[in-house]
Design an enzyme around this catalytic site. Sequence first.
Site, PDB file in Angstrom:
ATOM      1  N   GLU A   1      -3.963   3.623   6.512  1.00  9.97           N
ATOM      2  CA  GLU A   1      -3.637   3.194   5.160  1.00  9.97           C
ATOM      3  C   GLU A   1      -4.128   4.270   4.199  1.00  9.97           C
ATOM      4  O   GLU A   1      -3.575   4.469   3.129  1.00  9.97           O
ATOM      5  CB  GLU A   1      -4.352   1.868   4.902  1.00  9.97           C
ATOM      6  CG  GLU A   1      -4.025   1.222   3.586  1.00  9.97           C
ATOM      7  CD  GLU A   1      -5.173   1.259   2.617  1.00  9.97           C
ATOM      8  OE1 GLU A   1      -4.958   1.759   1.496  1.00  9.97           O
ATOM      9  OE2 GLU A   1      -6.264   0.816   2.961  1.00  9.97           O
TER      10      GLU A   1
ATOM     11  N   ARG B   1       0.839  -1.215   0.000  1.00  9.33           N
ATOM     12  CA  ARG B   1       0.000   0.000   0.000  1.00  9.33           C
ATOM     13  C   ARG B   1       0.870   1.260   0.000  1.00  9.33           C
ATOM     14  O   ARG B   1       0.600   2.217   0.718  1.00  9.33           O
ATOM     15  CB  ARG B   1      -0.932   0.046   1.206  1.00  9.33           C
ATOM     16  CG  ARG B   1      -1.975  -1.038   1.254  1.00  9.33           C
ATOM     17  CD  ARG B   1      -2.972  -0.884   0.089  1.00  9.33           C
ATOM     18  NE  ARG B   1      -4.104  -1.766   0.273  1.00  9.33           N
ATOM     19  CZ  ARG B   1      -4.087  -3.071   0.022  1.00  9.33           C
ATOM     20  NH1 ARG B   1      -3.000  -3.637  -0.477  1.00  9.33           N
ATOM     21  NH2 ARG B   1      -5.164  -3.794   0.229  1.00  9.33           N
TER      22      ARG B   1
ATOM     23  N   SER C   1     -10.330  -0.344   4.046  1.00  8.46           N
ATOM     24  CA  SER C   1      -9.476  -0.514   5.225  1.00  8.46           C
ATOM     25  C   SER C   1      -8.954   0.845   5.664  1.00  8.46           C
ATOM     26  O   SER C   1      -8.334   1.552   4.866  1.00  8.46           O
ATOM     27  CB  SER C   1      -8.265  -1.387   4.899  1.00  8.46           C
ATOM     28  OG  SER C   1      -8.650  -2.638   4.412  1.00  8.46           O
TER      29      SER C   1
HETATM   30  N1  EPU Z   1     -10.663 -10.326  10.971  1.00  5.61           N
HETATM   31  C1  EPU Z   1     -11.094 -10.140  12.267  1.00  5.61           C
HETATM   32  N2  EPU Z   1     -12.162  -9.327  12.482  1.00  5.61           N
HETATM   33  C2  EPU Z   1     -12.826  -8.710  11.481  1.00  5.61           C
HETATM   34  C3  EPU Z   1     -12.400  -8.905  10.161  1.00  5.61           C
HETATM   35  C4  EPU Z   1     -11.296  -9.717   9.919  1.00  5.61           C
HETATM   36  O1  EPU Z   1     -10.535 -10.691  13.210  1.00  5.61           O
HETATM   37  O2  EPU Z   1     -13.757  -7.965  11.780  1.00  5.61           O
HETATM   38  C5  EPU Z   1      -9.480 -11.169  10.748  1.00  5.61           C
HETATM   39  C6  EPU Z   1      -9.811 -12.473  10.091  1.00  5.61           C
HETATM   40  O3  EPU Z   1      -9.127 -13.472  10.777  1.00  5.61           O
HETATM   41  C7  EPU Z   1      -9.258 -12.407   8.712  1.00  5.61           C
HETATM   42  C8  EPU Z   1      -8.143 -11.375   8.855  1.00  5.61           C
HETATM   43  O4  EPU Z   1      -8.569 -10.495   9.891  1.00  5.61           O
HETATM   44  O5  EPU Z   1      -8.762 -13.627   8.305  1.00  5.61           O
HETATM   45  C9  EPU Z   1      -7.924 -10.581   7.590  1.00  5.61           C
HETATM   46  O6  EPU Z   1      -9.157 -10.034   7.154  1.00  5.61           O
HETATM   47  P1  EPU Z   1      -9.495  -9.853   5.596  1.00  5.61           P
HETATM   48  O7  EPU Z   1      -9.266 -11.121   4.882  1.00  5.61           O
HETATM   49  O8  EPU Z   1     -10.827  -9.232   5.501  1.00  5.61           O
HETATM   50  O9  EPU Z   1      -8.373  -8.897   5.077  1.00  5.61           O
HETATM   51  P2  EPU Z   1      -7.749  -7.546   5.692  1.00  5.61           P
HETATM   52  O10 EPU Z   1      -6.343  -7.860   6.081  1.00  5.61           O
HETATM   53  O11 EPU Z   1      -8.617  -6.926   6.716  1.00  5.61           O
HETATM   54  C10 EPU Z   1      -6.746  -6.788   3.408  1.00  5.61           C
HETATM   55  C11 EPU Z   1      -6.704  -5.497   2.662  1.00  5.61           C
HETATM   56  C12 EPU Z   1      -8.027  -5.260   1.922  1.00  5.61           C
HETATM   57  C13 EPU Z   1      -8.228  -6.411   0.943  1.00  5.61           C
HETATM   58  C14 EPU Z   1      -8.229  -7.717   1.734  1.00  5.61           C
HETATM   59  C15 EPU Z   1      -8.281  -8.934   0.844  1.00  5.61           C
HETATM   60  C16 EPU Z   1      -5.201  -4.063   3.925  1.00  5.61           C
HETATM   61  C17 EPU Z   1      -5.067  -2.904   4.839  1.00  5.61           C
HETATM   62  N3  EPU Z   1      -6.443  -4.401   3.593  1.00  5.61           N
HETATM   63  O12 EPU Z   1      -7.753  -6.635   4.410  1.00  5.61           O
HETATM   64  O13 EPU Z   1      -7.919  -4.075   1.163  1.00  5.61           O
HETATM   65  O14 EPU Z   1      -9.444  -6.277   0.231  1.00  5.61           O
HETATM   66  O15 EPU Z   1      -7.007  -7.841   2.519  1.00  5.61           O
HETATM   67  O16 EPU Z   1      -7.073  -9.074   0.162  1.00  5.61           O
HETATM   68  O17 EPU Z   1      -4.198  -4.649   3.522  1.00  5.61           O
HETATM   69  C18 EPU Z   1      -8.282  -1.723   1.294  1.00  5.61           C
HETATM   70  O18 EPU Z   1      -7.068  -1.602   1.135  1.00  5.61           O
HETATM   71  O19 EPU Z   1      -9.050  -0.734   1.429  1.00  5.61           O
HETATM   72  C19 EPU Z   1      -8.852  -3.062   1.348  1.00  5.61           C
HETATM   73  C20 EPU Z   1     -10.157  -3.277   1.542  1.00  5.61           C
END
Ligand code: EPU
Length: 337
Positions: free
Chosen positions: A331, A161, A235
């Site tokens: 971010e 990012r 995010s």
């Molecule tokens: N989780 C929780 N609580 C929640 C949601 C998620 O504990 O309320 C945990 C879950 O265990 C899950 C982990 O967090 O496995 C990761 O969650 P998720 O797969 O939704 O991905 P993220 O790390 O929150 C990142 C990107 C997103 C992108 C997704 C999928 C960043 C900051 N965000 O989110 O990007 O869509 O992976 O690849 O890296 C964005 O940049 O705006 C964005 C939405």
Amino acid sequence: MKIQTNKSLKLYNTFGVNVSAANFIEVKSDQDIQQAIQLNHQPIFVLGGGSNLLLTKDPKGLVIKNSIAGRKVVRSFKQSHYVKVGGGENWHDLVVWTLKKGLYGLENLSLIPGTVGAAPVQNIGAYGVELEQVFHKLQAIHLETGKRKTFFKKDCQFGYRNSIFKNELRNQYIITNVWFKLSTIKKVNIRYGAIQDTLMKMKIKNPTPKHISNAVIQIRQSKLPDPAKLGNSGSFFKNPEVSKKKFNKLKKQFPNIKFYPLDNGKVKIPAAWLIEQCGWKGKRVGNTGTYQHHALIIVNHGKASGKEIMSCAKQIQKAVKKKFGVLIEPEIRVDFL
Ligand code: EPU
């Protein structure tokens, strides 16, 4: 090209924050940009889709809305095609267009809100793919001199990012066109668990890039709020990276911690998990708070100001720091002045 004064930006940012730009101009070509620069309103702030941005005050100077259009295949080889795309084009429309043309590589990045010109700034990424993997080059105009410059991949210093346009060259360029190198071969990336689960539910055994796009659309729609209904910027924080030593300490204290080991020896922890553990998932404070289905997303329940949203973010940051000793950093882009 028309200059507008005291223009509300409520419809130009997905948080739906109502600030007002002293001067506002929509540009559709390099010439428009050069003319806008000559107006000499400083500072200049470039607006794309407004989907990765929190505005906490009325922008002074000039806001330039990038509406440079155009999508075309410029060079074709057997296994790859180069496409040139205007910075003002909608990102998801581009993904749909490339799939229709039989060009692959963007499918995992389906439904990301925002514009093409903004995509390299933060090296957008989702479901195992980052923009840099399909990026060839971009053209940008320097906001002080009006000079055009080409940046190849190595010049952009892409990271998680991150790029040179968020650091050294922050607020210095407007990205006018981006070139992508896309594949004509139907190779898919299904490394990400959620994609595999969704394909299974869809009963698809040999997925094509179009299937991947559909799966990503389903996942995003099920867990990310639609900004047209609930203001948000995706995010809000980056997922923090901690040293192995720090991680081992955390793991002892919190055995259920979620994590991804990185190639550089560090460990990435999902900020959403950290935030949820602090009791912040779905919590509401006045007009703002986090999304009930995803703790990493700060939402505007209606009339929140940018300052209120920022204050909520700071409370979350503090809670995570206190419980885990980990600093989570925004971010999204917060203001610019
Ligand atoms: N989780 C929780 N609580 C929640 C949601 C998620 O504990 O309320 C945990 C879950 O265990 C899950 C982990 O967090 O496995 C990761 O969650 P998720 O797969 O939704 O991905 P993220 O790390 O929150 C990142 C990107 C997103 C992108 C997704 C999928 C960043 C900051 N965000 O989110 O990007 O869509 O992976 O690849 O890296 C964005 O940049 O705006 C964005 C939405």
